[in-house]
Design a protein around this motif. Sequence first.
Motif, PDB file in Angstrom:
ATOM      1  N   THR A  95       4.351  11.823   7.401  1.00 42.84           N
ATOM      2  CA  THR A  95       3.114  11.148   7.002  1.00 42.84           C
ATOM      3  C   THR A  95       3.249   9.650   7.214  1.00 42.84           C
ATOM      4  OG1 THR A  95       3.845  10.915   4.702  1.00 42.84           O
ATOM      5  CG2 THR A  95       2.534  12.878   5.244  1.00 42.84           C
ATOM      6  N   ILE A  96       2.087   9.005   7.385  1.00 37.34           N
ATOM      7  CA  ILE A  96       2.022   7.546   7.438  1.00 37.34           C
ATOM      8  C   ILE A  96       0.982   7.099   6.428  1.00 37.34           C
ATOM      9  CG2 ILE A  96       0.342   7.532   9.340  1.00 37.34           C
ATOM     10  CD1 ILE A  96       1.721   4.921  10.321  1.00 37.34           C
ATOM     11  N   GLU A  97       1.270   5.994   5.736  1.00 39.03           N
ATOM     12  CA  GLU A  97       0.320   5.428   4.780  1.00 39.03           C
ATOM     13  C   GLU A  97       0.527   3.930   4.694  1.00 39.03           C
ATOM     14  OE1 GLU A  97       1.095   6.646   0.616  1.00 39.03           O
ATOM     15  OE2 GLU A  97       2.946   7.481   1.409  1.00 39.03           O
ATOM     16  N   GLY A  98      -0.459   3.253   4.158  1.00 44.38           N
ATOM     17  CA  GLY A  98      -0.360   1.809   3.977  1.00 44.38           C
ATOM     18  C   GLY A  98       0.396   1.498   2.706  1.00 44.38           C
ATOM     19  N   ILE A  99       1.340   0.553   2.776  1.00 47.91           N
ATOM     20  CA  ILE A  99       2.052   0.165   1.558  1.00 47.91           C
ATOM     21  C   ILE A  99       1.751  -1.275   1.155  1.00 47.91           C
ATOM     22  CG2 ILE A  99       3.887   1.863   1.672  1.00 47.91           C
ATOM     23  CD1 ILE A  99       5.708  -0.255   2.889  1.00 47.91           C
ATOM     24  N   SER A 100       1.059  -2.003   2.011  1.00 44.42           N
ATOM     25  CA  SER A 100       0.578  -3.323   1.601  1.00 44.42           C
ATOM     26  C   SER A 100      -0.888  -3.148   1.206  1.00 44.42           C
ATOM     27  CB  SER A 100       0.708  -4.341   2.739  1.00 44.42           C
ATOM     28  OG  SER A 100      -0.041  -3.929   3.868  1.00 44.42           O
ATOM     29  N   ARG A 101      -1.358  -3.990   0.329  1.00 42.24           N
ATOM     30  CA  ARG A 101      -2.751  -3.902  -0.143  1.00 42.24           C
ATOM     31  C   ARG A 101      -3.726  -3.942   1.028  1.00 42.24           C
ATOM     32  NH1 ARG A 101      -5.030  -2.381  -4.552  1.00 42.24           N
ATOM     33  NH2 ARG A 101      -3.514  -3.492  -5.746  1.00 42.24           N
ATOM     34  N   LEU A 102      -3.459  -4.816   2.000  1.00 37.53           N
ATOM     35  CA  LEU A 102      -4.341  -4.985   3.153  1.00 37.53           C
ATOM     36  C   LEU A 102      -4.550  -3.663   3.888  1.00 37.53           C
ATOM     37  CD1 LEU A 102      -5.837  -7.122   4.935  1.00 37.53           C
ATOM     38  CD2 LEU A 102      -3.728  -7.254   6.265  1.00 37.53           C
ATOM     39  N   VAL A 103      -3.470  -2.942   4.137  1.00 37.86           N
ATOM     40  CA  VAL A 103      -3.564  -1.672   4.873  1.00 37.86           C
ATOM     41  C   VAL A 103      -4.035  -0.549   3.959  1.00 37.86           C
ATOM     42  CG1 VAL A 103      -2.293   0.018   6.249  1.00 37.86           C
ATOM     43  CG2 VAL A 103      -1.778  -2.414   6.485  1.00 37.86           C
ATOM     44  N   ASP A 143      -6.005  -0.580   1.457  1.00 37.33           N
ATOM     45  CA  ASP A 143      -7.450  -0.633   1.204  1.00 37.33           C
ATOM     46  C   ASP A 143      -8.264  -0.071   2.368  1.00 37.33           C
ATOM     47  OD1 ASP A 143      -7.066  -1.711  -1.279  1.00 37.33           O
ATOM     48  OD2 ASP A 143      -7.566  -3.759  -0.710  1.00 37.33           O
ATOM     49  N   LYS A 144      -7.713  -0.116   3.566  1.00 37.38           N
ATOM     50  CA  LYS A 144      -8.409   0.412   4.744  1.00 37.38           C
ATOM     51  C   LYS A 144      -8.083   1.873   5.002  1.00 37.38           C
ATOM     52  CE  LYS A 144     -10.388  -3.436   6.095  1.00 37.38           C
ATOM     53  NZ  LYS A 144     -11.833  -3.586   6.209  1.00 37.38           N
ATOM     54  N   LEU A 145      -6.927   2.325   4.520  1.00 38.85           N
ATOM     55  CA  LEU A 145      -6.466   3.679   4.825  1.00 38.85           C
ATOM     56  C   LEU A 145      -6.769   4.669   3.699  1.00 38.85           C
ATOM     57  CD1 LEU A 145      -5.151   5.297   7.015  1.00 38.85           C
ATOM     58  CD2 LEU A 145      -2.926   4.541   6.209  1.00 38.85           C
ATOM     59  N   LEU A 146      -6.633   4.251   2.455  1.00 40.55           N
ATOM     60  CA  LEU A 146      -6.945   5.012   1.248  1.00 40.55           C
ATOM     61  C   LEU A 146      -6.037   6.198   0.957  1.00 40.55           C
ATOM     62  CD1 LEU A 146     -10.852   4.986   1.255  1.00 40.55           C
ATOM     63  CD2 LEU A 146      -9.275   3.392   0.159  1.00 40.55           C
ATOM     64  N   THR A 147      -5.520   6.887   1.949  1.00 44.29           N
ATOM     65  CA  THR A 147      -4.638   8.021   1.698  1.00 44.29           C
ATOM     66  C   THR A 147      -3.636   8.134   2.838  1.00 44.29           C
ATOM     67  OG1 THR A 147      -4.588  10.371   1.095  1.00 44.29           O
ATOM     68  CG2 THR A 147      -6.123   9.729   2.844  1.00 44.29           C
ATOM     69  N   TYR A 148      -2.738   9.060   2.716  1.00 43.46           N
ATOM     70  CA  TYR A 148      -1.761   9.252   3.792  1.00 43.46           C
ATOM     71  C   TYR A 148      -2.367  10.079   4.915  1.00 43.46           C
ATOM     72  CZ  TYR A 148      -1.031  13.924   1.818  1.00 43.46           C
ATOM     73  OH  TYR A 148      -1.217  15.199   1.365  1.00 43.46           O
ATOM     74  N   VAL A 149      -1.768   9.970   6.096  1.00 41.46           N
ATOM     75  CA  VAL A 149      -2.207  10.716   7.274  1.00 41.46           C
ATOM     76  C   VAL A 149      -1.027  11.551   7.748  1.00 41.46           C
ATOM     77  CG1 VAL A 149      -3.014  10.528   9.663  1.00 41.46           C
ATOM     78  CG2 VAL A 149      -3.820   8.897   7.940  1.00 41.46           C
ATOM     79  N   GLU A 150      -1.258  12.831   7.968  1.00 34.17           N
ATOM     80  CA  GLU A 150      -0.200  13.697   8.487  1.00 34.17           C
ATOM     81  C   GLU A 150      -0.051  13.477   9.984  1.00 34.17           C
ATOM     82  OE1 GLU A 150      -1.714  17.506   7.170  1.00 34.17           O
ATOM     83  OE2 GLU A 150      -0.347  17.474   5.468  1.00 34.17           O
ATOM     84  N   LEU A 151       1.189  13.374  10.441  1.00 37.44           N
ATOM     85  CA  LEU A 151       1.478  13.195  11.853  1.00 37.44           C
ATOM     86  C   LEU A 151       1.830  14.562  12.441  1.00 37.44           C
ATOM     87  CD1 LEU A 151       3.721   9.998  11.688  1.00 37.44           C
ATOM     88  CD2 LEU A 151       1.245  10.156  11.850  1.00 37.44           C
ATOM     89  N   PRO A 207       1.553  -9.104   6.381  1.00 39.62           N
ATOM     90  CA  PRO A 207       0.886  -8.296   5.356  1.00 39.62           C
ATOM     91  C   PRO A 207       0.522  -6.893   5.856  1.00 39.62           C
ATOM     92  CG  PRO A 207      -0.709  -9.733   6.389  1.00 39.62           C
ATOM     93  CD  PRO A 207       0.625 -10.049   7.022  1.00 39.62           C
ATOM     94  N   VAL A 208       0.909  -6.558   7.087  1.00 40.35           N
ATOM     95  CA  VAL A 208       0.534  -5.266   7.677  1.00 40.35           C
ATOM     96  C   VAL A 208       1.740  -4.339   7.596  1.00 40.35           C
ATOM     97  CG1 VAL A 208      -0.439  -4.101   9.675  1.00 40.35           C
ATOM     98  CG2 VAL A 208      -1.052  -6.483   9.218  1.00 40.35           C
ATOM     99  N   ARG A 209       1.779  -3.545   6.522  1.00 41.61           N
ATOM    100  CA  ARG A 209       2.958  -2.715   6.230  1.00 41.61           C
ATOM    101  C   ARG A 209       2.570  -1.252   6.046  1.00 41.61           C
ATOM    102  NH1 ARG A 209       7.424  -5.728   4.696  1.00 41.61           N
ATOM    103  NH2 ARG A 209       6.994  -7.955   4.873  1.00 41.61           N
ATOM    104  N   PHE A 210       3.367  -0.410   6.676  1.00 35.72           N
ATOM    105  CA  PHE A 210       3.171   1.033   6.600  1.00 35.72           C
ATOM    106  C   PHE A 210       4.434   1.694   6.089  1.00 35.72           C
ATOM    107  CE2 PHE A 210       0.629  -0.620  10.085  1.00 35.72           C
ATOM    108  CZ  PHE A 210      -0.601   0.001   9.929  1.00 35.72           C
TER     109      PHE A 210
END
Length: 194
Positions: free
Chosen positions: A73-81, A83-91, A183-186
């Motif tokens: 899975t991939i998800e955002g771990i910084s607030r910036l990401v 807030d745009k992603l909201l949940t994890y994505v399965e790869l 600030p772009v962290r996954f």
Amino acid sequence: IERSKHSVTAKASEATNALFIEAESFRKSFSGPLVRHVVNTIAARLRSSYAITKSIMEERGDEGAICKSADPTIEGISRLVADKLLTYVELKEFPFTVSNFNSQAAHSVISPNSLKVPLPGVPELSDNHFEVVKRDGDLYVRDLGGPHGTLVNNEALSRYSMNAIAKLKPGRNEVVAGGSESPVRFSITLPQNS
């Protein structure tokens, strides 16, 4: 309640109706001094328990290593990401590309083999910034040549250097688009058996 940064972020795992209450209105509902004291004490204890749990997990080296899926899975771990992603994505399909796209959209665009995060004006994440590739059963992150490079578990990658690719380890991996201050962290999490 404490007028400080949030200690956790909640993400809905399915379509959800939510009630938004302005912070000041919420605080006014605790007008009695005893109620205010109890609520502030509970908030401080929760924040403390999250900090202790995070510290223990960091010390053991397994912070965030709990897999949410049988797939990576991939998800955002910084607030910036986040807030745009909201949940994890399965790869599930590889290569899986992560990129910026110039849009005022509120949320990311997800397809089976790509994640496009709408961050106009954020140069650290470029168009076609990095991709997750599969080789001989292992997963790797490959930098695709953005001007700011990519960090994978603090290892600097650049398409135009000897280090353009990094192997992901089982558990949680931090991937940063840009340098250490970006600030772009996954987070890319691999199941322990992958």
